[in-house]
Write an enzyme that holds these catalytic residues in place. Structure first.
Site, mmCIF file in Angstrom:
data_model
loop_
_atom_site.group_PDB
_atom_site.id
_atom_site.type_symbol
_atom_site.label_atom_id
_atom_site.label_comp_id
_atom_site.label_asym_id
_atom_site.label_seq_id
_atom_site.Cartn_x
_atom_site.Cartn_y
_atom_site.Cartn_z
ATOM 1 N N ASP A 49 0.798 -1.232 0.000
ATOM 2 C CA ASP A 49 0.000 0.000 0.000
ATOM 3 C C ASP A 49 0.836 1.292 0.000
ATOM 4 O O ASP A 49 0.292 2.375 0.229
ATOM 5 C CB ASP A 49 -0.943 0.063 1.222
ATOM 6 C CG ASP A 49 -2.053 -0.963 1.121
ATOM 7 O OD1 ASP A 49 -2.271 -1.478 0.007
ATOM 8 O OD2 ASP A 49 -2.694 -1.244 2.148
ATOM 9 N N HIS A 252 29.501 4.340 -5.775
ATOM 10 C CA HIS A 252 28.066 4.615 -5.573
ATOM 11 C C HIS A 252 27.604 4.143 -4.195
ATOM 12 O O HIS A 252 26.529 3.571 -4.049
ATOM 13 C CB HIS A 252 27.230 3.972 -6.695
ATOM 14 C CG HIS A 252 27.409 4.666 -8.009
ATOM 15 N ND1 HIS A 252 27.121 4.080 -9.215
ATOM 16 C CD2 HIS A 252 27.855 5.919 -8.301
ATOM 17 C CE1 HIS A 252 27.395 4.947 -10.192
ATOM 18 N NE2 HIS A 252 27.838 6.057 -9.662
ATOM 19 N N ASP A 269 28.656 13.222 -1.610
ATOM 20 C CA ASP A 269 28.197 13.527 -2.966
ATOM 21 C C ASP A 269 26.682 13.649 -2.866
ATOM 22 O O ASP A 269 25.978 12.638 -2.756
ATOM 23 C CB ASP A 269 28.625 12.402 -3.915
ATOM 24 C CG ASP A 269 28.238 12.676 -5.369
ATOM 25 O OD1 ASP A 269 27.429 13.578 -5.630
ATOM 26 O OD2 ASP A 269 28.760 11.955 -6.243
ATOM 27 N N ASP A 280 24.700 18.682 -8.321
ATOM 28 C CA ASP A 280 25.475 17.445 -8.121
ATOM 29 C C ASP A 280 26.849 17.870 -7.592
ATOM 30 O O ASP A 280 27.705 18.287 -8.364
ATOM 31 C CB ASP A 280 25.585 16.703 -9.466
ATOM 32 C CG ASP A 280 26.324 15.386 -9.348
ATOM 33 O OD1 ASP A 280 26.637 14.961 -8.220
ATOM 34 O OD2 ASP A 280 26.594 14.769 -10.401
ATOM 35 N N HIS A 359 36.761 6.569 -13.170
ATOM 36 C CA HIS A 359 35.515 7.076 -13.777
ATOM 37 C C HIS A 359 35.813 8.265 -14.677
ATOM 38 O O HIS A 359 36.954 8.723 -14.776
ATOM 39 C CB HIS A 359 34.491 7.426 -12.688
ATOM 40 C CG HIS A 359 34.957 8.411 -11.654
ATOM 41 N ND1 HIS A 359 35.134 9.750 -11.925
ATOM 42 C CD2 HIS A 359 35.285 8.261 -10.334
ATOM 43 C CE1 HIS A 359 35.524 10.377 -10.827
ATOM 44 N NE2 HIS A 359 35.638 9.494 -9.843
ATOM 45 N N HIS A 363 29.861 14.834 -16.554
ATOM 46 C CA HIS A 363 28.679 14.427 -17.329
ATOM 47 C C HIS A 363 27.742 15.618 -17.404
ATOM 48 O O HIS A 363 27.781 16.518 -16.561
ATOM 49 C CB HIS A 363 27.987 13.217 -16.662
ATOM 50 C CG HIS A 363 27.690 13.426 -15.200
ATOM 51 N ND1 HIS A 363 26.601 14.141 -14.759
ATOM 52 C CD2 HIS A 363 28.358 13.048 -14.076
ATOM 53 C CE1 HIS A 363 26.609 14.169 -13.427
ATOM 54 N NE2 HIS A 363 27.685 13.525 -12.977
ATOM 55 N N HIS A 370 22.459 12.545 -14.404
ATOM 56 C CA HIS A 370 23.231 12.195 -15.605
ATOM 57 C C HIS A 370 22.333 12.595 -16.756
ATOM 58 O O HIS A 370 21.509 11.816 -17.226
ATOM 59 C CB HIS A 370 23.564 10.700 -15.633
ATOM 60 C CG HIS A 370 24.532 10.321 -14.547
ATOM 61 N ND1 HIS A 370 24.834 9.023 -14.230
ATOM 62 C CD2 HIS A 370 25.279 11.078 -13.699
ATOM 63 C CE1 HIS A 370 25.717 8.994 -13.234
ATOM 64 N NE2 HIS A 370 26.001 10.231 -12.898
ATOM 65 N N GLU A 393 34.470 16.409 -11.959
ATOM 66 C CA GLU A 393 34.547 15.621 -10.744
ATOM 67 C C GLU A 393 35.654 14.562 -10.738
ATOM 68 O O GLU A 393 35.388 13.371 -10.598
ATOM 69 C CB GLU A 393 33.207 14.936 -10.494
ATOM 70 C CG GLU A 393 32.630 14.187 -11.696
ATOM 71 C CD GLU A 393 31.321 13.485 -11.340
ATOM 72 O OE1 GLU A 393 31.305 12.742 -10.353
ATOM 73 O OE2 GLU A 393 30.326 13.696 -12.047
ATOM 74 N N TYR A 397 41.215 7.211 -5.705
ATOM 75 C CA TYR A 397 40.668 6.187 -4.795
ATOM 76 C C TYR A 397 41.696 5.064 -4.665
ATOM 77 O O TYR A 397 42.113 4.487 -5.670
ATOM 78 C CB TYR A 397 39.370 5.604 -5.355
ATOM 79 C CG TYR A 397 38.407 6.668 -5.844
ATOM 80 C CD1 TYR A 397 37.445 7.215 -4.997
ATOM 81 C CD2 TYR A 397 38.489 7.150 -7.164
ATOM 82 C CE1 TYR A 397 36.585 8.210 -5.451
ATOM 83 C CE2 TYR A 397 37.637 8.138 -7.611
ATOM 84 C CZ TYR A 397 36.688 8.672 -6.756
ATOM 85 O OH TYR A 397 35.842 9.656 -7.205
ATOM 86 N N ARG A 415 37.110 12.866 -3.899
ATOM 87 C CA ARG A 415 36.538 13.416 -5.137
ATOM 88 C C ARG A 415 36.104 14.849 -4.838
ATOM 89 O O ARG A 415 35.662 15.152 -3.722
ATOM 90 C CB ARG A 415 35.339 12.583 -5.603
ATOM 91 C CG ARG A 415 34.693 13.111 -6.881
ATOM 92 C CD ARG A 415 33.747 12.112 -7.562
ATOM 93 N NE ARG A 415 32.570 11.797 -6.792
ATOM 94 C CZ ARG A 415 32.351 10.628 -6.193
ATOM 95 N NH1 ARG A 415 33.251 9.665 -6.260
ATOM 96 N NH2 ARG A 415 31.241 10.420 -5.503
ATOM 97 N N GLU A 417 33.714 17.751 -6.758
ATOM 98 C CA GLU A 417 32.785 17.884 -7.896
ATOM 99 C C GLU A 417 32.048 19.211 -7.848
ATOM 100 O O GLU A 417 31.418 19.550 -6.846
ATOM 101 C CB GLU A 417 31.762 16.737 -7.853
ATOM 102 C CG GLU A 417 30.690 16.842 -8.929
ATOM 103 C CD GLU A 417 29.753 15.636 -8.972
ATOM 104 O OE1 GLU A 417 29.509 15.033 -7.907
ATOM 105 O OE2 GLU A 417 29.264 15.313 -10.071
HETATM 106 N N1 GLY Z 1 26.217 11.863 -8.052
HETATM 107 C C1 GLY Z 1 26.415 11.060 -9.205
HETATM 108 C C2 GLY Z 1 27.575 11.492 -9.957
HETATM 109 O O1 GLY Z 1 28.369 12.283 -9.484
HETATM 110 O O2 GLY Z 1 27.727 11.136 -11.098
HETATM 111 MN MN MN Z 2 28.339 13.786 -11.000
HETATM 112 MN MN MN Z 3 27.989 13.504 -7.806
#
Ligand code: GLY
Ligand code: MN
Ligand code: MN
Length: 450
Positions: A49, A252, A269, A280, A359, A363, A370, A393, A397, A415, A417
């Site tokens: 529900d 993630h 993040d 972001d 990475h 983006h 994204h 970003e 690591y 990181r 960003e």
């Molecule tokens: N927060 C997701 C990224 O930085 O791509």
């Molecule tokens: Mn990002």
């Molecule tokens: Mn991010």
């Protein structure tokens, strides 16, 4: 209320004229022989529900502003009987008492400017009229198989009947070269939303920095951040990452269940979404308010890489150039720290740096974290244009069990960003209100309780 709120007034809401302008721009791209079919999102069950909070599909929201689930929008430029047609849930007195008001077909026309509106059960019957005379159907095949089936069956029947009736559409096209091109270039209203989302998100990060201390938990920091979003009529634009210590090496990480320890770095993040547009932001800072010598050495390399990449966010540069600039600085840093041995060019050629930087550097950002939009056109990296917003970003690591480096580096994840707008001149950093120089972070954290 002592939690930060934005210093600026929120931007004015978009009007039906604004959405009509977007549809007119789309009509210019797809022409009178095109038709767009867009489904709204569905409610997603969470448990008995209970549904997850509803978030409208970004394409659907961009073009219609209609906030309800299950609807379908059809846009057929130049159509005599109405170009913009919405199929919506019927009004239902009983369901509306339980679940909230519905606009119904009348509201779809009066409040959202639809030229015609029908209840969802009329979709199949109306579709042949809407596809008549259209060569191209613009929709994202594969996203919603049951809708694909209803549309392709209709097209197939039109083909069978084409000797007697109007011709059937010839091709299905995705939205990459039409609607997503529009979404990629942000106009001033969209930028006002993004600047507001960025400002509030920056305030949330500052709040988290000021709160942080050994003994506190990741989820408590998350709660503070989300409270700032909520007080400003915002919600998280994606699952917030609050990773202390080696949790920062999980790209993630969203469990956010650990306790901060003295000596940990914390990677946060998190970005708030304001009326469909998200920020972001990532910052990494010491739980105890002071960077150790090792942390400082790695942090400064990431910051230098980020600055080099931001400098590429200019007209005619590319996301690839941004990534190359960050990769070069980071790889040189890996050599300087003794993590890699050899010449930087050769290391990059072999991809050796991916062990510690796995990475991309950025983006597109907008309604989706994204965001949509092609990165390559005609097999070439696409030149940046004013109005595009990208994240920048870079990160480093070192997995906690990585025995290829000395023990003092292991389990460190950093990181940084920011969200950056391409302009006609210098890059505009939308998120610069969160400190990122070590000295500025330490000064803000020293201010705790002040
Ligand atoms: N927060 C997701 C990224 O930085 O791509
Ligand atoms: Mn990002
Ligand atoms: Mn991010």
């Amino acid at each position: 209320m002592n939690a930060p709120v934005a210093s600026k007034a929120p931007p004015s809401p978009l009007t039906t004229d604004d959405f009509a302008r977007r549809r007119a721009a789309l009509a210019e791209i797809i022409g009178k022989d095109g038709v767009v079919i867009l489904p709204a999102n569905r409610e997603q069950p969470r448990n008995r529900d209970v549904h997850y909070p509803f978030r409208q599909d970004s394409d659907f929201l961009y073009l219609t502003g209609f906030p309800e689930p299950d609807a379908i929008a059809v846009f057929a430029p130049g159509r005599g009987d109405g170009a913009f047609v919405l199929f919506v849930r019927p009004r239902d007195a009983e369901r509306e008492i339980w679940d909230g008001r519905r606009y119904g077909t009348e509201g779809a026309c009066s409040a959202f400017g639809a030229d015609a509106a029908f209840t969802l059960d009329a979709f199949e019957a109306q579709l042949p009229n809407l596809l008549a005379g259209r060569r191209h159907v613009h929709m994202q095949l594969g996203d919603r198989p049951e809708l694909d089936q209803r549309v392709t069956q209709c097209v197939q029947r039109m083909r069978e009947l084409s000797r007697r009736g109007p011709g059937a559409p010839e091709a299905f096209l995705g939205l990459d070269t039409s609607l997503h091109e529009l979404r990629l270039i942000k106009d001033e209203q969209e930028l006002a939303h993004m600047r507001f989302a960025a400002e509030v998100s920056a305030a949330a990060h500052r709040k988290a920095m000021q709160m942080a201390a050994p003994g506190l938990t990741e989820w408590q920091l998350q709660a503070e951040i989300h409270a700032v979003f909520g007080r400003n009529d915002m919600e998280p634009g994606y699952g917030s990452i609050v990773g202390a210590g080696a949790n920062a090496c999980v790209l993630h990480y969203i469990e956010n269940r650990a306790t901060l320890r003295d000596g940990d770095l914390i990677l946060i993040d998190a970005g708030g979404e304001y009326h469909g547009y998200t920020a972001d932001i990532t910052r990494t800072f010491p739980a105890n308010g002071r960077f150790s010598a090792e942390q400082a050495a790695v942090y400064d390399i990431v910051l230098a890489a980020q600055r080099a990449a931001i400098d590429k966010v200019r007209r005619s540069e590319t996301v690839d150039a941004m990534h190359a600039a960050a990769t070069r600085v980071l790889t040189q840093g890996m050599v300087d720290l003794g993590w890699l041995q050899g010449a930087v060019d050769g290391l990059i050629e072999r991809g050796a740096q991916r062990r510690f930087f796995m990475h991309g550097t950025g983006h597109w950002l907008g309604m989706d974290v994204h965001d949509v939009g092609r990165y390559r056109v005609d097999d070439h990296p696409r030149p940046l244009q004013p109005g595009m917003v990208t994240t920048v970003e870079p990160g480093l690591y070192v997995q906690p069990d990585d025995e290829s480096v000395d023990a003092q580096w292991r389990g460190m994840g950093i990181r940084i960003e920011d969200d950056v707008l391409v302009t006609d001149g210098a890059p505009e950093i939308l998120t610069q209100a969160v400190p990122k120089e070590r000295s500025a972070i330490e000064a803000l954290m020293a201010d705790r309780g002040a």
